[in-house]
Design a protein around this motif. Structure first.
Motif, mmCIF file in Angstrom:
data_model
loop_
_atom_site.group_PDB
_atom_site.id
_atom_site.type_symbol
_atom_site.label_atom_id
_atom_site.label_comp_id
_atom_site.label_asym_id
_atom_site.label_seq_id
_atom_site.Cartn_x
_atom_site.Cartn_y
_atom_site.Cartn_z
ATOM 1 N N ASN A 14 0.781 -1.235 0.000
ATOM 2 C CA ASN A 14 0.000 0.000 0.000
ATOM 3 C C ASN A 14 0.815 1.288 0.000
ATOM 4 O O ASN A 14 0.259 2.371 0.081
ATOM 5 N N CYS A 15 2.133 1.205 -0.071
ATOM 6 C CA CYS A 15 2.926 2.446 -0.120
ATOM 7 C C CYS A 15 3.443 2.727 -1.520
ATOM 8 O O CYS A 15 4.439 3.436 -1.688
ATOM 9 N N GLU A 16 2.798 2.158 -2.539
ATOM 10 C CA GLU A 16 3.360 2.320 -3.884
ATOM 11 C C GLU A 16 3.271 3.765 -4.379
ATOM 12 O O GLU A 16 4.145 4.216 -5.123
ATOM 13 N N THR A 17 2.244 4.501 -3.964
ATOM 14 C CA THR A 17 2.088 5.865 -4.476
ATOM 15 C C THR A 17 3.264 6.741 -4.058
ATOM 16 O O THR A 17 3.898 7.406 -4.882
ATOM 17 N N GLU A 18 3.587 6.728 -2.748
ATOM 18 C CA GLU A 18 4.684 7.583 -2.301
ATOM 19 C C GLU A 18 6.041 7.025 -2.723
ATOM 20 O O GLU A 18 7.001 7.779 -2.914
ATOM 21 N N GLU A 231 10.787 6.955 2.533
ATOM 22 C CA GLU A 231 9.932 7.653 1.552
ATOM 23 C C GLU A 231 8.898 8.524 2.268
ATOM 24 O O GLU A 231 8.311 9.409 1.645
ATOM 25 N N ALA A 232 8.682 8.272 3.564
ATOM 26 C CA ALA A 232 7.710 9.082 4.298
ATOM 27 C C ALA A 232 8.303 10.415 4.737
ATOM 28 O O ALA A 232 7.595 11.276 5.242
ATOM 29 N N HIS A 234 9.888 12.613 2.599
ATOM 30 C CA HIS A 234 10.356 13.114 1.296
ATOM 31 C C HIS A 234 10.400 14.634 1.262
ATOM 32 O O HIS A 234 11.016 15.212 0.381
ATOM 33 N N LYS B 492 -8.751 -4.358 -0.343
ATOM 34 C CA LYS B 492 -7.639 -3.596 -0.925
ATOM 35 C C LYS B 492 -7.418 -4.010 -2.380
ATOM 36 O O LYS B 492 -7.183 -3.179 -3.261
ATOM 37 N N ILE B 671 1.015 6.934 2.932
ATOM 38 C CA ILE B 671 0.779 7.856 1.804
ATOM 39 C C ILE B 671 1.743 9.046 1.885
ATOM 40 O O ILE B 671 1.868 9.818 0.944
ATOM 41 N N ALA B 672 2.489 9.157 2.990
ATOM 42 C CA ALA B 672 3.517 10.191 3.110
ATOM 43 C C ALA B 672 2.974 11.580 2.822
ATOM 44 O O ALA B 672 3.407 12.261 1.901
ATOM 45 N N GLN B 697 2.094 14.250 -3.213
ATOM 46 C CA GLN B 697 3.475 14.219 -2.722
ATOM 47 C C GLN B 697 4.308 15.308 -3.392
ATOM 48 O O GLN B 697 4.356 15.383 -4.617
#
Lengths: 268, 984
Positions: A14-18, A231-232, A234, B492, B671-672, B697
């Motif tokens: 689930n972290c593919e976007t960032e 990546e969190a 950035h 998901k 999601i940062a 982002q």
């Protein structure tokens, strides 16, 4: 040449976007690649220069985090994955991605890329999932191309199973020797360098990992995995205490890792 | 079962390695101590897997360490028991597994892992269990008491071995949970030409929750000659409904789905003002109308009230949406399952908005009984600490496993939530304003002829009657079929697939399957084209044999209903197959004017759309307001140290105390994008106000998400309660620097039954509370230009247990979604450095009625809770908020925190926690200093209070005299200990 990054997705990653975003911010082109598109031949890993396995909860962490996804890769994509690594292309696994790399035996790994599991990530000593910020310190003597030149960064951990252990104590000495125990939790109030083998108190070490290990690389330094999420961080405004600091706003402390890999590919 | 099929057992536990504890066991030990006061020396946990398959011995050996056990850190046993292997036999051993038919996510994952290794084992079945082994159990605690703390008999089975059994190796053993085949019942018809009493009996017996007037409306529909003629043509019995039709009507007309109380005609009488008036729908009058009026002034309200969530324009490229739902009744029966189903359910509301939005942030607000409650708990209910732990664990799993950060929330405690906990799950979503094919993503575009797909999970007998059940009070007989366990991973996979399908332009219309199942989802969408036909025979089932009506109304989770153009079906199905998501064509949209259901060749239902959606008669209700009376608050005379101690005690109150231990286990940063997080301050442990996220982002435009909830003011006046809720949400948002010109709200009402009856003699008063709360919402939202874009109500929050009725205090949760122009200018609540000047912005009055202090003093034995409650003057407040917002833009504000529970004193303490500082405060009327900020705040009420100070002391003086003196470290300990969940 703009490096192409395969950012794996599907089944609860689930972290593919960032993860895609940080590679793009580093000057690469990132594709979201559903694992099944590699299995069915629609895409091939060999068309990419970097592979990233992002964080998430693949298969809900049932039967141990990373295990079922690790099996899908180990059995379903064995040749493509081994080929990618043997071609000397950088691979990163973050959080669940790290767990996957460890469970499938790519990390800490071996010269033969035999895909034999030798370490694991056990349940945190706290027994539960936690999201908190930690400080990482990197081994300056490590061959890891992802962390070259880095001293310390601040990043969040977000996991329940991140305690790095092995059942063969001689291995951990060997990994230390060869610079594979590349990222460790440290107390930020101590001066650099301060990485130590004695397990630091909770929550400086959030999971009570052996030797405070947060991330490891393979013997070549090209395959790297870590529990915390670079990546969190950035951008500067994502730090845990950024409102207390005088910032020149811009890219965050986690970005150097991704920039390193992209430059490595571009310079090769 | 084929002849070579048999059940094998695999057991796994942590390997004995120095430096590797059995943390699962340690967790149980710590939970027993914290929640139940039970002491045990040590606990070991064994995971068990029962696999029914045709695998060979050699294959079983492969599976042991390639699938079930981690070869490095675990040991496994195949077809033998790990309990035999401990050096010292345990004193008590308890095995717990699910009842047949209950969702077992872990087993589902095993099955997937099994077929990765052995693809031919598609027919295999897996069940999981846990075995707990105990040593050194406190003498007075029986094995069955221990077991009772570990399992929920509604969904789980337990087998127990006591000391004697353990000494002989007679271990607990659960058989494979056999799901008995359902017996298919042919569709039945129900004769409605019966007496009124019998009509009611039909409703009650069938758990339909329809009242007499509604039953009579249905009766009269089936008397209409035109209806009868049409039915004959359709091959249905002409003069009476089928069971499926009656169920479908009951779901659609349920309080849960059609909000009958908010739509009712109310005669409202006010004993104090002598008002006697008629309100034609609270919803239309006080929620919808203000928003429609605001819509005339702004251009960013894109989609309000009619979709699964409200949509606003955020910028030219993106729109955002928000929705919150409650999942109260299921969470009372099974806290974990109820809560996880709640959170993944509201995520689907976002996915089902427009042509599909991506969920990017969750909010969780809970109301529980006090975790330290020591009174008796009525039979059939769980202790609040167990509800708390289960609900928390459910939303943690649901949110974390879905990859959606939990960015904001609240936990409120009051004894009246023992009967029904309130579990509010909210989600914010984002979608591109327009798709590649030019369609606006917030507009659904179905046409007759589009194919209806059911996507995601299968339909089972779980979750039958959820909608109607939640429209009834909770009793000992409440059905376990209403309880489900969400499956975040199935969801998901579906979410990934749906969003890809949206971007490829394959989706014409989409909605989620929640309450009422297919009957609601297809029915609602049929309203858009003017009809739909559905073939239940096509619907994939978890177990064969479900009756037609059960398939139609089952609320089995993780399903979306999607409309796809016939030309796109092949692509849509290919995408589903890639993602390993089940997508099945089950019907077609039409313009026939009716919702038509077949089961294979058999006609099952034919319901005219207008009757289904507009046929439910309006309720007529009576409301009567006279203010309640309470003993007044008695404030104590204390010296400065006494006042310091009072603050220490206030900080330990569960409503005020730190929730860090619980909140920390939510992922709040995936999601940062999280700029202002739940925690701030030098030690990352001070509470944040609103959340700020920057969802693109690298981008610096942000969204602000906040919540306001103040149920206890309802004890004095629900008008003040509702006004305070809206104001609190906005104050929180102002504290982080929200853009006051782009704010939208969400109202979630949770009320006790407000309809007067023999069971609810005070119904008129409860309805008057609802009227007053709605009027406050109307007044305050208009003044703040804060439109409600979506909302929800849950109107039966009562429990009748052992003859005792417990009703929740009337509760409004107000959630706010706003814009943030530049997140780099966001402000956090922690004080930044000694010497910073502290101001209080806004007026302070003697308004201690129903305050946390009043409840504390009452609980300590003095006085009551009566007195004035905060009187919100929205026009005045808005000026203050605008002045503060502009000071923030100018960079004059280094921290800002909202004063709520515990007032200024608690707010100051919390700001100090974040800076490891003290504070030196003077509350004498008005000093003046600090020109720049004061100039910026000119014209609004703003007082200089003092300075952030170094060291451990917090002191407050007034007119030269110290009135409060305390130690910050003592306060911090007090604040942190109350709600610590145990262990690390």
């Amino acid at each position: 040449m703009t490096p192409k990054v395969a950012v794996l997705s599907g089944f609860g990653i689930n972290c593919e976007t960032e993860t895609m975003a940080v590679f793009e911010m580093s000057g690469a082109r990132a594709d979201r690649v559903h694992v099944n598109r590699l299995v069915n031949g629609e895409l091939n890993l060999s068309d990419y220069q970097i592979m990233a396995i992002p964080g998430g909860f693949s298969f809900g962490d049932h039967l141990g985090s990373g295990r079922l996804m690790g099996n899908r890769l180990r059995f379903g994509l064995r040749d493509q994955v081994r080929g990618f690594v043997r071609d000397g292309k950088p691979v990163i696994g973050i959080c669940n991605g790290f767990q996957i790399l460890v469970k499938m035996g790519l990390l800490p790994g071996d010269e033969e890329v035999s895909l034999t599991q030798t370490a694991s990530l056990a349940l945190n000593d706290s027994g539960h999932y936690e999201n908190r910020w930690v400080t990482l310190e990197f081994d300056p003597k490590s061959p890891c191309i992802w962390t070259a030149g880095l001293e310390r960064i601040r990043v969040p951990v977000r996991h329940g199973e991140g305690k790095f252990v092995t059942d063969d104590p001689t291995l951990i000495d060997r990994w230390a020797e060869s610079g594979q125990l590349v990222a460790r939790y440290v107390d930020p109030t101590n001066e650099y360098p301060s990485a130590s083998d004695n397990i630091l108190p909770y929550p400086v070490s959030p999971n009570q990992s052996w030797r405070n290990v947060a991330g490891v690389c393979d013997p070549t330094g090209l395959v790297f995995g870590l529990m915390p999420h670079p990546e969190a961080n950035h951008s500067t405004w994502l730090g845990a205490t950024w409102t207390r600091e005088q910032n020149e706003h811009g890219q965050g402390e986690g970005m150097a890792i991704f920039r390193n890999a992209v430059s490595h590919v571009m310079e090769a | 079962m084929s002849s070579d099929e048999h059940v094998r057992i695999f057991e796994v536990t942590t390997k004995d390695l120095e430096g590797l504890p059995d943390s699962r066991g340690e967790n149980v030990r710590s939970m027993l101590k914290t929640d139940h006061g039970i002491k045990v020396d040590s606990v070991r946990v064994i995971m068990g897997y029962q696999v029914r398959s045709t695998i060979s011995d050699a294959q079983a050996e492969t599976l042991t360490y390639d699938l079930f056990a981690d070869p490095v850190i675990e040991v496994a046993a195949t077809d033998s028991r790990i309990l035999d292997d401990f050096y010292e036999a345990p004193e008590v051993a308890i095995q717990i597994g699910f009842k047949p038919g209950v969702t077992d996510n872990s087993a589902q994952a095993c099955l997937d892992g099994l077929t990765t290794l052995f693809p031919e084992q598609k027919e295999a079945r897996v069940a999981t269990y846990m075995t707990y082994a105990f040593w050194g159990v406190q003498g007075t605690v029986s094995p069955s008491e221990l077991a009772a703390t570990l399992y929920n008999p509604m969904i789980e089975r337990a087998s127990v071995a006591d000391r004697n059994g353990c000494s002989k190796g007679h271990w607990p053993e659960l058989g494979f949970p056999e799901v008995l085949p359902n017996i298919f019942k042919e569709p039945m018809t129900i004769d409605l030409e019966v007496s009124d009493d019998d009509l009611l009996e039909i409703s009650e017996r069938g758990l339909l929750a329809l009242n007499l007037q509604e039953m009579k409306a249905i009766q009269s529909h089936y008397r209409d000659p035109a209806v009868r003629a049409e039915r004959t043509e359709q091959g249905l019995q002409s003069d009476r409904p089928t069971d499926a039709e009656l169920e479908c009507l009951a779901q659609t007309w349920s309080e849960h789905c059609s909000h009958k109380i908010f739509a009712a005609k109310i005669r409202h009488v006010d004993k104090t003002t002598h008002e006697d008036s008629i309100i034609n729908s609270l919803f239309k009058t006080h929620i919808m109308q203000p928003t429609l009026d605001i819509q005339k002034e702004v251009d960013w309200l894109l989609s309000i009230f009619h979709d699964n969530s409200g949509v606003i324009s955020w910028n030219d490229e993106w729109s955002v949406c928000i929705k919150a739902e409650t999942h109260n009744s299921p969470s009372a029966l099974d806290p974990f399952g109820g809560a996880i189903t709640g959170i993944v359910g509201v995520n689907r509301d976002i996915l089902g908005t427009g042509l599909g939005a991506r969920p990017i942030a969750n909010t969780d607000v809970f109301c529980f009984g006090p975790p330290d409650y020591s009174g008796t708990i009525p039979p059939g209910l769980f202790h609040p600490s167990r509800v708390f732990r289960g609900v928390h664990s459910g939303v943690r799993s649901g949110g974390n496993e879905s990859g959606i950060p939990t960015v904001n929330g609240a936990i409120v405690f009051d004894e009246r939530y023992i009967g029904k906990p309130l579990v509010f799950c909210g989600t914010v979503g984002i979608m591109p304003r327009t798709l590649a094919d030019g369609r606006e993503s917030h507009v659904k575009t179905p046409k007759p002829g589009d194919i209806v797909y059911m996507v995601g999970g299968r339909v089972g007998s779980d979750g039958i009657h959820g909608a109607t059940f939640s429209s009834l009070e909770l009793t000992e007989e409440s059905p376990s079929s209403a309880v489900q366990i969400g499956d975040p991973i199935t969801q998901k996979k579906m979410l990934d697939m749906i969003l890809e399908a949206r971007d490829e332009g394959l989706i014409q219309v989409i909605t989620d399957n929640g309450a009422g199942g297919l009957s609601s989802s297809v029915g609602e969408m049929a309203e858009l084209t003017g009809g739909a036909k559905l073939d239940l025979g096509q619907v994939p089932l978890k177990q064969a044999g479900l009756s037609s009506w059960e398939i139609l109304v089952s609320e089995s989770q993780e399903r979306m209903t999607v409309g796809v153009r016939p030309d796109d079906c092949e692509k849509f199905e290919a995408l589903a197959s890639l993602h390993e998501v089940e997508a099945t064509a089950v019907g077609e949209f039409t313009d026939s004017g009716a919702f038509v259901v077949h089961h294979g060749q058999t006609p099952v239902a034919h319901l005219p759309i207008h009757f289904l959606f507009d046929g439910c008669p309006q309720l007529n209700l009576d409301s009567e307001w006279s203010p309640p009376t309470h003993l007044p608050v008695e404030t104590p005379e204390l010296d400065e140290e006494g006042m310091g101690k009072l603050l220490v005690r206030l900080l330990a109150r569960p409503n005020v105390a730190s929730k860090e231990w619980w909140v920390r286990s939510y992922d709040h940063e995936v999601i940062a994008q999280s700029v202002i997080k739940p925690f701030c301050g030098t030690n990352h442990d001070a509470p944040g106000d609103a959340a700020v996220i920057a969802p693109i982002q690298g981008g610096t435009q942000g969204l602000v998400i906040s919540n306001g909830i103040a149920p206890r003011y309802s004890d004095i006046d629900s008008y003040a309660m509702a006004a305070a809720s809206v104001d609190e949400a906005l104050r929180n948002a102002v504290c982080v620097g929200v853009d006051l010109d782009l704010i939208a709200g969400l109202d979630n009402f949770c009320w006790p039954d407000p309809i007067e009856s023999s069971k609810t003699p005070d119904g008129r008063y409860k309805l008057a509370q609802l009227v007053r709360a709605n009027r406050a919402l109307d007044d305050v939202c208009r003044a703040y230009r804060l439109p409600c874009i979506s909302g929800k109500d849950s109107m039966k929050n009562d429990a009748m247990m052992g003859g005792e009725k417990i009703s929740v205090p009337p509760t409004l949760l107000f959630s706010l979604l706003g814009n943030h122009e530049d997140v780099r200018k966001a402000v956090s609540s922690d004080f930044k450095k000694p010497g910073d000047a502290i101001f209080i912005v806004g007026e302070t009055h003697q308004e201690l009625g129903a305050s946390e202090l009043a409840f504390m003093l009452r609980d300590e034995g003095s006085g009551g809770i009566g007195g004035d409650v905060p009187d919100i003057e929205p026009e005045r407040n808005m000026k203050v908020y605008r002045a503060l917002a502009s000071s923030m833009k100018s960079g004059l504000v280094s921290s800002a925190h909202d004063c709520s529970d515990g007032g200024l004193a608690v707010a100051l303490a919390e700001c100090c926690f974040g800076a490891d500082s003290g504070a030196s405060i003077d509350i004498s009327p008005l000093q003046s200093d600090k020109e720049a900020f004061e100039e910026s705040m000119e014209g609004v009420c703003c007082h200089y209070l003092g300075l952030v100070s170094k060291g451990d002391a917090i002191s407050v003086s007034r007119d030269g005299e110290k009135v409060l003196l305390g130690s910050m470290s003592e306060m911090r300990d007090s604040w942190k200990n109350t709600l610590h969940g145990g262990g690390l």
